[in-house]
Design a protein around this motif. Structure first.
Motif, PDB file in Angstrom:
ATOM      1  N   THR A  98       0.832  -1.209   0.000  1.00 51.94           N
ATOM      2  CA  THR A  98       0.000   0.000   0.000  1.00 51.94           C
ATOM      3  C   THR A  98       0.860   1.250   0.000  1.00 51.94           C
ATOM      4  N   MET A  99       1.949   1.240   0.763  1.00 50.80           N
ATOM      5  CA  MET A  99       2.853   2.390   0.764  1.00 50.80           C
ATOM      6  C   MET A  99       3.500   2.576  -0.610  1.00 50.80           C
ATOM      7  N   LEU A 100       3.865   1.491  -1.256  1.00 51.30           N
ATOM      8  CA  LEU A 100       4.451   1.590  -2.591  1.00 51.30           C
ATOM      9  C   LEU A 100       3.429   2.087  -3.615  1.00 51.30           C
ATOM     10  N   SER A 101       2.153   1.825  -3.353  1.00 48.15           N
ATOM     11  CA  SER A 101       1.128   2.259  -4.297  1.00 48.15           C
ATOM     12  C   SER A 101       0.971   3.772  -4.327  1.00 48.15           C
ATOM     13  N   LEU A 102       1.563   4.484  -3.373  1.00 43.70           N
ATOM     14  CA  LEU A 102       1.510   5.945  -3.408  1.00 43.70           C
ATOM     15  C   LEU A 102       2.217   6.507  -4.636  1.00 43.70           C
ATOM     16  N   THR A 103       2.991   5.674  -5.314  1.00 41.81           N
ATOM     17  CA  THR A 103       3.664   6.131  -6.537  1.00 41.81           C
ATOM     18  C   THR A 103       2.674   6.414  -7.665  1.00 41.81           C
ATOM     19  N   VAL A 104       1.413   5.989  -7.519  1.00 39.97           N
ATOM     20  CA  VAL A 104       0.426   6.256  -8.569  1.00 39.97           C
ATOM     21  C   VAL A 104      -0.184   7.647  -8.433  1.00 39.97           C
ATOM     22  N   LEU A 105       0.189   8.400  -7.406  1.00 37.71           N
ATOM     23  CA  LEU A 105      -0.406   9.717  -7.187  1.00 37.71           C
ATOM     24  C   LEU A 105      -0.169  10.661  -8.354  1.00 37.71           C
ATOM     25  N   SER A 106       0.930  10.443  -9.076  1.00 38.87           N
ATOM     26  CA  SER A 106       1.268  11.352 -10.177  1.00 38.87           C
ATOM     27  C   SER A 106       0.537  11.027 -11.474  1.00 38.87           C
ATOM     28  N   ARG A 107      -0.182   9.901 -11.528  1.00 37.85           N
ATOM     29  CA  ARG A 107      -0.833   9.516 -12.781  1.00 37.85           C
ATOM     30  C   ARG A 107      -1.893  10.539 -13.173  1.00 37.85           C
ATOM     31  N   PRO A 108      -2.033  10.792 -14.466  1.00 40.66           N
ATOM     32  CA  PRO A 108      -1.537  10.038 -15.619  1.00 40.66           C
ATOM     33  C   PRO A 108      -0.074  10.289 -15.983  1.00 40.66           C
ATOM     34  N   ASP A 109       0.628  11.171 -15.249  1.00 41.69           N
ATOM     35  CA  ASP A 109       2.064  11.307 -15.469  1.00 41.69           C
ATOM     36  C   ASP A 109       2.795  10.182 -14.754  1.00 41.69           C
ATOM     37  N   TYR A 110       4.031   9.938 -15.164  1.00 42.54           N
ATOM     38  CA  TYR A 110       4.835   8.881 -14.563  1.00 42.54           C
ATOM     39  C   TYR A 110       5.972   9.494 -13.759  1.00 42.54           C
ATOM     40  N   LEU A 111       6.534   8.703 -12.853  1.00 41.45           N
ATOM     41  CA  LEU A 111       7.644   9.183 -12.039  1.00 41.45           C
ATOM     42  C   LEU A 111       8.868   9.436 -12.921  1.00 41.45           C
ATOM     43  N   ALA A 112       9.469  10.590 -12.772  1.00 42.37           N
ATOM     44  CA  ALA A 112      10.695  10.924 -13.505  1.00 42.37           C
ATOM     45  C   ALA A 112      11.882  10.693 -12.570  1.00 42.37           C
ATOM     46  N   VAL A 113      12.502   9.522 -12.684  1.00 42.64           N
ATOM     47  CA  VAL A 113      13.617   9.129 -11.824  1.00 42.64           C
ATOM     48  C   VAL A 113      14.697   8.480 -12.695  1.00 42.64           C
ATOM     49  N   THR A 114      15.789   8.064 -12.050  1.00 45.57           N
ATOM     50  CA  THR A 114      16.826   7.342 -12.780  1.00 45.57           C
ATOM     51  C   THR A 114      16.438   5.865 -12.908  1.00 45.57           C
ATOM     52  N   HIS A 115      17.109   5.175 -13.811  1.00 46.49           N
ATOM     53  CA  HIS A 115      16.860   3.737 -13.965  1.00 46.49           C
ATOM     54  C   HIS A 115      17.163   2.982 -12.669  1.00 46.49           C
ATOM     55  N   LEU A 116      18.129   3.448 -11.901  1.00 48.50           N
ATOM     56  CA  LEU A 116      18.471   2.789 -10.639  1.00 48.50           C
ATOM     57  C   LEU A 116      17.310   2.879  -9.645  1.00 48.50           C
ATOM     58  N   CYS A 117      16.745   4.076  -9.481  1.00 49.17           N
ATOM     59  CA  CYS A 117      15.603   4.239  -8.574  1.00 49.17           C
ATOM     60  C   CYS A 117      14.402   3.440  -9.064  1.00 49.17           C
ATOM     61  N   CYS A 118      14.219   3.414 -10.376  1.00 46.13           N
ATOM     62  CA  CYS A 118      13.101   2.657 -10.940  1.00 46.13           C
ATOM     63  C   CYS A 118      13.281   1.158 -10.686  1.00 46.13           C
ATOM     64  N   ALA A 119      14.516   0.679 -10.820  1.00 45.50           N
ATOM     65  CA  ALA A 119      14.785  -0.738 -10.549  1.00 45.50           C
ATOM     66  C   ALA A 119      14.543  -1.067  -9.077  1.00 45.50           C
ATOM     67  N   ALA A 120      14.901  -0.124  -8.172  1.00 44.24           N
ATOM     68  CA  ALA A 120      14.664  -0.347  -6.741  1.00 44.24           C
ATOM     69  C   ALA A 120      13.167  -0.423  -6.449  1.00 44.24           C
ATOM     70  N   LEU A 121      12.388   0.482  -7.052  1.00 41.50           N
ATOM     71  CA  LEU A 121      10.934   0.442  -6.880  1.00 41.50           C
ATOM     72  C   LEU A 121      10.362  -0.860  -7.414  1.00 41.50           C
ATOM     73  N   SER A 122      10.790  -1.277  -8.583  1.00 39.97           N
ATOM     74  CA  SER A 122      10.305  -2.516  -9.172  1.00 39.97           C
ATOM     75  C   SER A 122      10.679  -3.723  -8.307  1.00 39.97           C
ATOM     76  N   PHE A 123      11.891  -3.707  -7.759  1.00 38.56           N
ATOM     77  CA  PHE A 123      12.327  -4.816  -6.909  1.00 38.56           C
ATOM     78  C   PHE A 123      11.439  -4.940  -5.671  1.00 38.56           C
ATOM     79  N   LEU A 124      11.171  -3.828  -4.981  1.00 41.08           N
ATOM     80  CA  LEU A 124      10.353  -3.869  -3.772  1.00 41.08           C
ATOM     81  C   LEU A 124       8.920  -4.298  -4.083  1.00 41.08           C
ATOM     82  N   ALA A 125       8.370  -3.759  -5.170  1.00 36.83           N
ATOM     83  CA  ALA A 125       7.001  -4.126  -5.540  1.00 36.83           C
ATOM     84  C   ALA A 125       6.908  -5.609  -5.905  1.00 36.83           C
ATOM     85  N   ASN A 126       7.897  -6.110  -6.643  1.00 36.91           N
ATOM     86  CA  ASN A 126       7.884  -7.529  -7.004  1.00 36.91           C
ATOM     87  C   ASN A 126       8.122  -8.419  -5.785  1.00 36.91           C
ATOM     88  N   LEU A 127       8.929  -7.946  -4.839  1.00 35.84           N
ATOM     89  CA  LEU A 127       9.140  -8.717  -3.613  1.00 35.84           C
ATOM     90  C   LEU A 127       7.820  -8.898  -2.870  1.00 35.84           C
TER      91      LEU A 127
END
Length: 319
Positions: free
Chosen positions: A80-109
């Motif tokens: 639920t805390m990770l789902s706060l990343t949808v607050l910017s939609r319909p825009d997407y988070l503008a981050v580096t590939h490293l931060c994006c990989a970290a977000l993806s890793f936690l969500a997939n975990l």
């Protein structure tokens, strides 16, 4: 391999010439995100924190299933805390590939761990093991979820571009097609098939039982069955959206704004699983349900006690 060169892919809403479709799709997505933020996130946090407090208060009397539900509650809160990343939609988070990989890793975990926890709970309810060591089982499931998440994140294809800015979501658009395929296989395919078989056996056992089982046993079976069915319904829609996106990547097709909307809605539905799962635990698991029924009485006594203390202090101050 040609399929691993993802430099051609872009979000349809950024490159499509169908302006009316983009406006309509983004307007619909904004409304859905608003409903999710206003309704699902508060409910998920409230139910999850209440369940967590209930398990912690009765930690000396936790059974094997309670330990698994406690782990699932913590996982749902993190999701639920990770789902706060949808607050910017319909825009997407503008981050580096490293931060994006970290977000993806936690969500997939969270995604894999909750799936494996549900399998373990179904096995526990169908085949009770008196000598079960829940701590060791949770550690083993965590290891499996960690390995699955690392395997999926390794398919993002951004190892040499870690500090380059990108548009990010939980399942990055620029990931290789194998990302969606492996995630489907490890997190939904075989696991959900096995879950369905176990759910069918559990439902048949509940229907055919002539003598009513103890209330605690009936409560345990109900909550496990409900959580498993909620997860299957949410993940089925999500997995279909992922596979369709993988098919478009293999065909080197960007898709339409409506295809992009489908993936975003599927992500919201997946996050909504955490809310529904926490509510099912709160309403169907006997200890949590009893704690919820007693909460108004405890709150009333606390308010009366606080009011009496305030009146006493006021009288002393006046005297």
């Amino acid at each position: 391999m040609p399929s691993h060169n993802m430099s051609w892919i872009h979000y349809p809403s950024y490159v499509s010439t169908a302006v009316e479709d983009i406006i309509t799709a983004q307007g619909l997505l904004s409304r859905c995100v608003y409903v999710y933020v206003v309704l699902c996130i508060p409910l998920s946090l409230a139910a999850g924190l209440f369940n967590l407090a209930t398990f912690v208060r009765r930690r000396a009397r936790l059974g094997n299933l309670d330990v698994f539900l406690l782990a699932l509650t913590v996982t749902n809160l993190l999701a639920t805390m990770l789902s706060l990343t949808v607050l910017s939609r319909p825009d997407y988070l503008a981050v580096t590939h490293l931060c994006c990989a970290a977000l993806s890793f936690l969500a997939n975990l969270c995604y894999f761990y909750s799936q494996y926890l549900q399998l373990a709970m179904l096995f526990l309810v169908l085949l009770p093991v008196p000598a079960c060591r829940p701590t060791a089982t949770l550690a083993a499931l965590g290891g499996c979820a960690l390995g699955s998440s690392l395997a999926v994140v390794s398919l993002l294809g951004t190892a040499g571009q870690l500090y380059i800015p990108t548009l990010c979501q939980v399942d990055p658009l620029t990931a290789w097609p194998e990302y969606e395929m492996v995630k489907f296989s490890l997190g939904f395919g075989l696991a959900s098939l096995l879950e369905l078989v176990l759910c069918a056996l559990l439902a048949a056992r509940l229907v055919r039982r002539v003598v009513s089982p103890p209330k605690a046993t009936a409560s345990a079976r109900s909550v496990v069955l409900a959580v498993a069915l909620i997860a299957f319904a949410c993940r089925l829609f999500y997995s279909v959206a992922l596979l369709q996106r993988a098919r478009r990547k293999l065909q080197r097709a960007l898709g339409s704004p409506w295809d992009e909307l489908l993936v975003n809605l599927a992500e919201l539905v997946l996050f909504g699983e955490s809310c529904c799962s926490s509510l099912a635990t709160l309403l169907l698991h006997a200890p949590c349900r009893l704690a919820l029924c007693r909460a108004p009485g405890h709150l009333g006594r606390w308010c009366r006690g606080a009011g009496a203390q305030n009146r006493t202090a006021l009288k002393r101050a006046e005297g």
